[in-house]
Design a protein around this motif. Structure first.
Motif, PDB file in Angstrom:
ATOM      1  N   ARG A 107       1.014  -1.334   0.053  1.00 46.42           N
ATOM      2  CA  ARG A 107      -0.055  -0.453   0.377  1.00 46.42           C
ATOM      3  C   ARG A 107       0.818   1.368  -0.521  1.00 46.42           C
ATOM      4  NH1 ARG A 107      -4.474  -2.045   4.418  1.00 46.42           N
ATOM      5  NH2 ARG A 107      -5.113  -3.881   3.697  1.00 46.42           N
ATOM      6  N   GLU A 108       1.999   0.970   0.574  1.00 44.47           N
ATOM      7  CA  GLU A 108       2.597   2.679   0.825  1.00 44.47           C
ATOM      8  C   GLU A 108       3.393   2.929  -0.979  1.00 44.47           C
ATOM      9  OE1 GLU A 108       3.643  -0.378   2.215  1.00 44.47           O
ATOM     10  OE2 GLU A 108       2.711  -0.135   3.692  1.00 44.47           O
ATOM     11  N   GLY A 143       0.677   6.900  -2.249  1.00 49.03           N
ATOM     12  CA  GLY A 143       0.050   8.574  -2.592  1.00 49.03           C
ATOM     13  C   GLY A 143       0.672   9.292  -3.358  1.00 49.03           C
ATOM     14  N   ASP A 150      -2.211   7.254   1.506  1.00 47.20           N
ATOM     15  CA  ASP A 150      -1.091   7.046   2.021  1.00 47.20           C
ATOM     16  C   ASP A 150      -0.663   8.211   1.495  1.00 47.20           C
ATOM     17  OD1 ASP A 150       1.432   6.232   1.799  1.00 47.20           O
ATOM     18  OD2 ASP A 150       1.448   6.912  -0.175  1.00 47.20           O
ATOM     19  N   TRP A 203      -6.207   2.989  -1.005  1.00 49.00           N
ATOM     20  CA  TRP A 203      -4.868   3.471  -0.208  1.00 49.00           C
ATOM     21  C   TRP A 203      -4.097   4.653  -1.097  1.00 49.00           C
ATOM     22  CZ3 TRP A 203      -2.449  -1.933  -3.248  1.00 49.00           C
ATOM     23  CH2 TRP A 203      -3.410  -3.029  -2.532  1.00 49.00           C
TER      24      TRP A 203
END
Length: 195
Positions: free
Chosen positions: A35-36, A39, A91, A87
């Motif tokens: 998920r990182e 963003g 993020d 996500w």
């Protein structure tokens, strides 16, 4: 997951309707398995030129706007069912999204990932957009325990719906497995009572 009880913050407005998941996170960025980092590509095609320089007129590139609440027009999260959209928003640092209507699959994905979708009336949404336009520093308060969103400086508030199970999970910072683990003593008692 991070617990969600009371959030008081400024907000970032995107007064557009029908924002779909491909606009939130374009398909070409879906190759990652964790998920990182999603963003970085939130609203990628709206945020950046083809040469990767920021578009100065897009709200996320405008230093006047910041905060942990994204405010969007009606029908947010429509389109494909990609969980990556939730996500990417989380993020980036948002804890909640406010809209007058959410696509069902997006709403479920958001709740499963600790991102609170706050569905408000069209009138409340209009007043929130208007307040942010007049003062980008205006604060929004979201109280999950009472299911209330407020614009304190304007004296406005409204309640919002949420699935009771997901509300418990968010308040306690539980995912589905954490919730089951929290019931282990009751499960054990039940097993004993069944012989």
């Amino acid at each position: 997951m991070q617990k969600f009880t009371l959030l008081r913050t400024t907000a970032v407005p995107i007064p557009m309707e029908d924002i779909d998941t491909d606009q939130i996170i374009p398909a070409r960025f879906l190759k990652a398995t964790t998920r990182e980092g999603f963003g970085d590509n939130l609203f990628r095609d709206w945020r950046y030129q083809a040469d990767n320089t920021p578009k100065p007129d897009f709200v996320l590139n405008n230093p006047a706007y910041s905060g942990k609440v994204l405010v969007a027009g009606r029908n947010f999260g429509c389109g494909s069912s990609r969980e990556h959209a939730a996500w990417a928003i989380a993020d980036y640092g948002f804890r909640a999204v406010v809209s007058s209507f959410f696509a069902d699959i997006f709403k479920g994905n958001a709740l499963n990932n600790g991102l609170l979708p706050v569905q408000v009336s069209p009138d409340f949404l209009h007043q929130l957009f208007s307040g942010i336009e007049q003062d980008p520093g205006i604060e929004v308060e979201i109280d999950l325990e009472t299911q209330t969103i407020r614009i304190p400086s304007k004296g406005l508030e409204e309640t919002f719906p949420i699935d009771p199970y997901k509300r418990v999970c968010l308040i306690n910072g539980f995912d589905d497995i954490d919730y089951l683990i929290s019931l282990k003593d009751k499960i054990a008692e039940f097993e004993v009572s069944m012989g």
